[in-house]
Enzyme design. Structure first.
Site, PDB file in Angstrom:
ATOM      1  N   LYS A   1      12.966  80.371  38.504  1.00 43.79           N
ATOM      2  CA  LYS A   1      14.138  79.957  39.272  1.00 43.79           C
ATOM      3  C   LYS A   1      14.220  80.833  40.521  1.00 43.79           C
ATOM      4  O   LYS A   1      13.911  82.030  40.455  1.00 43.79           O
ATOM      5  CB  LYS A   1      15.378  80.144  38.390  1.00 43.79           C
ATOM      6  CG  LYS A   1      16.690  79.683  38.994  1.00 43.79           C
ATOM      7  CD  LYS A   1      17.819  79.851  37.963  1.00 43.79           C
ATOM      8  CE  LYS A   1      19.152  79.347  38.477  1.00 43.79           C
ATOM      9  NZ  LYS A   1      20.225  79.456  37.452  1.00 43.79           N
TER      10      LYS A   1
ATOM     11  N   SER B   1      22.755  75.277  36.440  1.00 46.09           N
ATOM     12  CA  SER B   1      22.190  75.448  37.761  1.00 46.09           C
ATOM     13  C   SER B   1      20.661  75.604  37.743  1.00 46.09           C
ATOM     14  O   SER B   1      20.035  75.494  38.797  1.00 46.09           O
ATOM     15  CB  SER B   1      22.797  76.694  38.425  1.00 46.09           C
ATOM     16  OG  SER B   1      22.465  77.854  37.680  1.00 46.09           O
TER      17      SER B   1
ATOM     18  N   SER C   1      23.838  77.566  32.252  1.00 44.86           N
ATOM     19  CA  SER C   1      22.865  77.055  33.214  1.00 44.86           C
ATOM     20  C   SER C   1      21.423  76.970  32.747  1.00 44.86           C
ATOM     21  O   SER C   1      20.598  76.396  33.446  1.00 44.86           O
ATOM     22  CB  SER C   1      22.909  77.890  34.493  1.00 44.86           C
ATOM     23  OG  SER C   1      23.941  77.431  35.305  1.00 44.86           O
TER      24      SER C   1
END
Ligand code: GLN
Length: 505
Positions: free
Chosen positions: A79, A164, A188
């Protein structure tokens, strides 16, 4: 396709034995990225050159007969919140778009030491604030499971991958990488895992370092993993867990053998008590298909020998409100550093104050600005006691509810997300509806407990909705990751869901 279907564990073993070269594995995944990316937008940055160099290094080590790390040659994505040297780290924000970090996160360093091949950085909601990946100045990520035939061709997906860590989930689901790291402040990792038919693991607070993870809400932020099976989650945790002197909240407890815990799945669940929180199932807005899949999962666990017990979490209904007071308060403080002075975007004006204001106005998106404002408000001297102080007290009550529940059970089960997935744009105008995506996952962050989402079935396709994945959520007591992984592995062994391949070609 077979190589792309292989687990991290099996790939590392095949590479160690010389049955596959790390280079051919990296090349296959890079080719897959080339095919999918124009439609999925999961990557913010593909690091093909560095990846091939890392793969060649693994192959050279092997040919010299040197010992290989546990993830040697395994393609992984990070990420874009993990600080990486030599690769951009935007955190999904314009304010960091040009930032080139001078150091690497503990995660990037531990993965490199384990021989993992980093393919690139994955898209996310700006500063990890969101549940759909739409809070971004970049192209939003698509859910590979949401592909519906339409005039734009069979590739187009109108569905969000969750957030996210949506880029991480979409990339693993679409077979662009085998594993991905995400972060989980309120859900997330687990919510996008649920929406993309993956295993999403968030361990105990402090089990994995936070050093080099761009901060959103430090007391809630966790590093987590996305994978296609439980054993791969165990393998990644094995590499990442353990004390880090660079993070003051990092735990010193010894790291157990997580893979051995998943291998004990064949023993079934006799003697294991699963707590079912019945109130949660009365939640308005819980999708009927999610409820059906959850009941099916409970039947699977019971058939494996588990005893189901009813538990109560009296403060459950306050978890979302508590989270949004605390996470915005912490975010307003953490994000104060982006002022155009030390790093990231700088919009120069005549005075220092105007430079701060112009930089932050140009750099932050609407959701980040909303949270900074809300967080600044709840911390104001005249509202601190009413909001922040009170939320801290409720957080303690929520943690006590879990402690009391774990006197009666070994893990707590619920759905992961109240909906199987939703279309891009569906919830954008209604932040409150978006915030409810995390109603089942937030408690584990407030209490710092380990939790996992695992594949638990699919919605029935209809004219208005394609066949979408549904996740089962399990929470365990502090540091009970081995137990959590074992229960997840039993459910996985008894169900076919994790083997399904998304419809994107
Ligand atoms: N969806 C939640 C939020 O918007 C959780 C985000 C996260 O876990 N990073 O804050």
């Amino acid at each position: 396709m077979e190589l792309l279907e292989t687990s991290a564990l099996a790939l590392a073993r095949a590479i160690a034995k010389g049955e596959l070269s790390a280079r051919e594995v990296a090349l296959a995944h890079l080719a897959r990225i080339d095919t999918c990316e124009p439609h999925l937008h999961a990557f913010r940055h593909v690091a093909a050159e560095q990846a091939l160099a890392a793969a060649d290094h693994v192959d050279a080590q092997r040919s010299r007969g040197e010992p290989l790390g546990p993830l040697a040659g395994v393609p992984i994505g990070l990420k874009d919140i993990f600080v990486t040297q030599g690769l951009p780290t935007t955190c999904g924000s314009k304010i960091l778009a040009e930032w080139r970090p001078p150091y690497a996160s503990t995660h990037a360093r531990r993965l490199a030491a384990a021989g993992a091949v980093v393919l690139g950085k994955l898209a996310m909601d700006e500063f990890a604030m969101g549940s759909s990946n739409e809070n971004t100045p970049f192209e939003p990520v698509r859910n590979p499971w949401g592909c519906t035939p339409n005039p734009r061709g069979p590739w187009a997906s109108d569905y969000v991958p969750g957030g996210s860590s949506g880029g991480s989930a979409a990339a693993v689901a679409a077979r662009q990488c085998v594993l991905a790291l995400g972060t989980d402040t309120g859900g997330s990792v687990r919510q996008p895992a649920s929406l993309c038919n993956l295993v999403g693991l968030k361990p105990t607070y402090g089990r994995i370092s936070r050093f080099g993870m761009v901060a959103f809400a430090s007391s809630l932020d966790h590093c987590g993993t996305l994978s296609r099976c439980v054993a791969d989650a165990a393998l990644a945790l094995q590499v990442l867990a353990g004390h880090d002197p660079l993070d003051a909240s990092s735990l010193r407890d010894a790291v157990p053998d997580y893979l051995a815990a998943t291998a004990r799945a064949s023993a079934g669940l006799v003697g294991t008590r699963i707590g079912v929180h019945a109130d949660a199932l009365r939640l308005p807005g819980l999708d009927a298909e999610v409820r059906r899949a959850f009941e099916q999962s409970l039947a699977v666990l019971r058939a494996a020998g588990a005893e189901l017990v009813d538990i109560a979490l009296p403060h459950f209904e306050h978890a979302v409100a508590t989270y949004y007071v605390l996470c915005t308060a912490e975010a307003s403080s953490n994000l104060a550093r982006y002022d155009g002075t030390r790093f990231g975007l700088r919009v120069a004006r005549d005075s220092l104050l105007d430079t701060y204001a112009a930089t932050r106005h140009a750099g932050f998106g609407a959701e980040v600005a909303r949270r900074i404002l809300l967080g600044t408000f709840v911390l104001r001297a005249d509202s601190y006691d009413r909001y922040y102080g009170r939320a801290m007290k409720v957080r303690t009550l929520i943690a006590r509810d879990y402690a009391a529940a774990f006197e009666r059970c070994d893990a707590i089960a619920s759905p992961t997300s109240p909906l199987p997935g939703f279309r891009l744009g569906d919830k954008l105008d209604d932040p409150l509806a978006m915030y409810l995506s995390d109603v089942f996952t937030i408690g584990a962050n407030l209490a710092g407990l380990p939790a996992i989402s695992i594949p638990a079935g699919f919605s029935t396709p209809s004219e208005t909705r394609p066949r979408l994945p549904i996740g089962l959520h399990l929470i365990a007591p502090r540091l009970a990751e081995p137990e959590l992984l074992r229960i997840a592995a039993v459910h996985e062994a008894a169900t076919p869901w994790h083997r399904e391949v998304p419809p994107c070609p």
